[in-house]
Every structure is written in C-alpha cells, then in structure tokens.
Design an enzyme around this catalytic site. Structure first.
Site, PDB file in Angstrom:
ATOM      1  N   CYS A  24       6.660 -10.096   6.337  1.00 33.80           N
ATOM      2  CA  CYS A  24       6.403  -8.701   6.724  1.00 33.80           C
ATOM      3  C   CYS A  24       5.915  -7.799   6.218  1.00 33.80           C
ATOM      4  O   CYS A  24       5.563  -8.655   4.681  1.00 33.80           O
ATOM      5  CB  CYS A  24       8.420  -8.423   6.067  1.00 33.80           C
ATOM      6  SG  CYS A  24       8.895  -6.451   6.181  1.00 33.80           S
TER       7      CYS A  24
ATOM      8  N   GLY B 291      11.196  -5.487   3.014  1.00 31.50           N
ATOM      9  CA  GLY B 291      10.382  -5.965   2.434  1.00 31.50           C
ATOM     10  C   GLY B 291       9.419  -7.389   1.762  1.00 31.50           C
ATOM     11  O   GLY B 291       8.202  -7.782   1.576  1.00 31.50           O
TER      12      GLY B 291
ATOM     13  N   GLY C  83      10.489 -10.274   3.826  1.00 30.85           N
ATOM     14  CA  GLY C  83      10.017 -10.843   4.485  1.00 30.85           C
ATOM     15  C   GLY C  83       9.176 -12.048   4.983  1.00 30.85           C
ATOM     16  O   GLY C  83       7.992 -11.188   4.265  1.00 30.85           O
TER      17      GLY C  83
END
Length: 344
Positions: free
Chosen positions: A178, A173, A175
């Site tokens: 993301c 989570g 990124g």
C-alpha cells in the site's frame, strides 16, 4: 511543531520476557472474538483482497480455526455463489465484503439470502458519511454482524461503534503493498492507530458492557507482530502478504525459469482499479503489483504463525491473551534495538 505527537509502529516495541510456568506452548488458549457474536479459535483472518480470498482460502482458513474474508471485486452472482458453497460446507462464520454504493445494498441483500453471517463494509477510508449511512442501512435491514474498515483514529472508532458496527478494522497505509501514505500524505503508524482504537473501544465497553472487537490490518510481518498487536488490544490480525503465495489464493502459478510465483497487489493499485472495471481519470493508484514466491499450502503458514503466537504467550508466562494483556511488559526500542532484532 512541539505539540505534534509521536506515532509508533509495531517495530518500535517488544515485550519483556517474564518468569513462566507454562510447560508447553500447546497449553495456551488463543480463542478470540471476531465480532460481537462470532469468535475464532485462531485470531487470524485472510484479508479480502482479490489476490488472497475466494472460496478455497475461506474454506481452508475456517478449517484451521480462522476465517477468510471474501473480496467484493466479483459480480454479485459470483460472490453469492462462493457464500452458498461455504454454507453448503457448514462453514461458520462466513464473511463477505461490500462497498458503500447503492448497488452494494443489492449485493448485501443477495449475500444475506445466500447465508452470509458477517458483512464487511470495505472502504480504504471508512470514517466517512457514506460509510456510516451504509452501516446504518445494513443494520436496519439485516440480522447480520457488520465489520467496518479501515480506520486509523479513535474518533473514527467512536463514530462507527455509535452507528452500529460489530467490529472495526484498523489500519490505513500500513499494508506491505500500500502506498497511501506516500501518495496522500495521510495515515498513522499502526501501533498508534491501534492504541487510539482500543482506548475508544474500551471507553465504550466501560459505559455499556458491550465489547466491540478490533481487527488490525496491515503492518503484520510475522507472528511476533501478531503477539504484540494482541497485547496492545487487537483481537484478530488480518493478513494479506504473508498468505499471498499459497495454493489457496486465486490465480494461476507463474513460472519464471526454475522459480514459481503468484501475483499479489494492493486493492488501491492500478491493477485492482482495472479489475473494478476501469481506471478513473484523476484517481491516483495507492498500491502496486508484484510476483511473490510460491509457498505451497496455506496450512503450513498458519501453523507456523499459530506456533509463534503460542510461544509468545509462554515468553510472558501467560496462558491466554487476556492474561498477556494483564502481565505483559512492553519496551520501546531505539533504531539500534530495531536493527538488532532483525535478521542480518
């Protein structure tokens, strides 16, 4: 609530400058292990996203001392052909991705026959029964190193090392594109994930003298983040967004007036799901797509990042990353301190 732990991101810390005898940042050594049996002169890999790494990126990253991880959202023959071309170029290590389905076992066989050195079992949440079964199968069938990711906890690292992983990719989570944490309510800030992973890895090393490298994935916005991650125990940084607008990424240039862009999206986004063949009903996308500014050759990006890493070592008076871990002094930042560190 009083028993709920705090979790930290890389933005929450800095390293304290120390007395240095380093005459030039070029005197520093940033050679690091990637897996049990392969190392890199530059501790950076281009991540296995369909908008980041295919043949050109993998070839160029290897020339620059790092590596590129070929993504798995290709036909088996297409991914195999990229591996064969890299093998013909005498690139090593060659890294290619698979998933956890039965058909990915066929993909693994083909990639090994083509000459791959390292397989990456690439799953958004790799601490699962399916992933462990796939890992054990691959290690039992093929003489290749296997990276497994992504995970966010020390327990996951323990379980995957026990199942035979040769390196672990850490980060869920974090990124830049993301949305897993927003969509699912799950995830751990990447510094805390890294600390848990390193603790588990080090305990295994103390017991066995076998060192399992850790790749931090997501949340890396600049060379300073890489320096901090290396200090806290990561061995390699996996990059996506920082490389997204370069010549070596797949895809055509997109012109909008006088501006030039390239497309970039997270691998759990709607676009990536469509790329896999279909958008499954009841599955929520966990990422999004955007156009990123064109940046030219990736070489200039990597050179700047490497220069920053070397400078970071010199600010701690360390000539290599092992020494950085021994003498580096971290500090926690307040929100005001974080704001002061950013360009206004």
């Amino acid at each position: 609530m009083k028993n709920i732990p705090l979790a930290y991101s890389l933005d929450d810390v800095l390293l304290r400058p120390r007395f240095s005898k380093i005459k030039s940042r070029l005197d520093t050594d940033i050679f690091m292990p990637l897996t049990q049996h392969y190392s890199l002169a530059v501790p950076i890999v281009a991540t296995n996203m369909s908008t980041i790494t295919e043949y050109e990126m993998a070839k160029t990253m290897a020339r620059l001392g790092g590596a590129g991880m070929i993504h798995r959202f290709l036909s088996i023959p297409a991914e195999e052909e990229i591996v064969r071309k890299l093998k013909w170029d005498n690139i090593s290590p060659i890294i290619a991705s698979i998933g956890i389905l039965d058909e990915d076992r066929e993909r693994a066989h083909s990639l090994v026959d083509a000459g791959v050195n390292i397989l990456l079992i690439d799953i958004a949440h790799a601490h699962s029964e399916q992933t462990i079964e796939q890992l054990k199968y691959i290690k039992g069938k093929h003489n290749v190193d296997v990276i497994v990711g992504n995970v966010a906890t020390g327990t996951a690292v323990e379980d995957l090392i026990a199942a035979g992983a040769d390196a672990i990719r850490v980060g869920i989570g974090g990124g830049s594109r993301c949305t897993t944490r927003t969509v699912t309510g799950h995830g751990i800030p990447n510094l805390t994930s890294l600390l848990e992973a390193v603790e588990a890895r080090n305990a295994y090393f103390d017991a066995t003298k076998i060192y399992i490298p850790i790749i931090i994935d997501g949340g890396i916005k600049n060379s300073g983040d890489i320096v901090k991650a290396l200090y806290f125990g990561a061995d390699v940084a996996s990059l996506g967004y920082l490389l997204a607008g370069t010549d070596e990424t797949p895809g055509e240039l997109v012109k909008n007036g006088d501006d030039i862009f390239k497309k970039y999206y997270g691998m759990a986004s709607k676009e990536a799901q469509a790329e896999k063949g279909s958008i499954k009903k009841g599955i929520a996308p966990e990422g999004f797509s955007e156009l990123v500014p064109y940046q030219g050759p990736v070489e200039s990006i990597i050179e700047n990042l490497v220069g920053g890493i070397r400078s970071g070592l010199s600010y701690s008076g360390a000539n290599d990353i092992k020494r950085l871990r021994e003498i580096g002094e971290p500090i926690l930042l307040t929100s005001a301190g974080q704001a002061e560190s950013k360009i206004n």
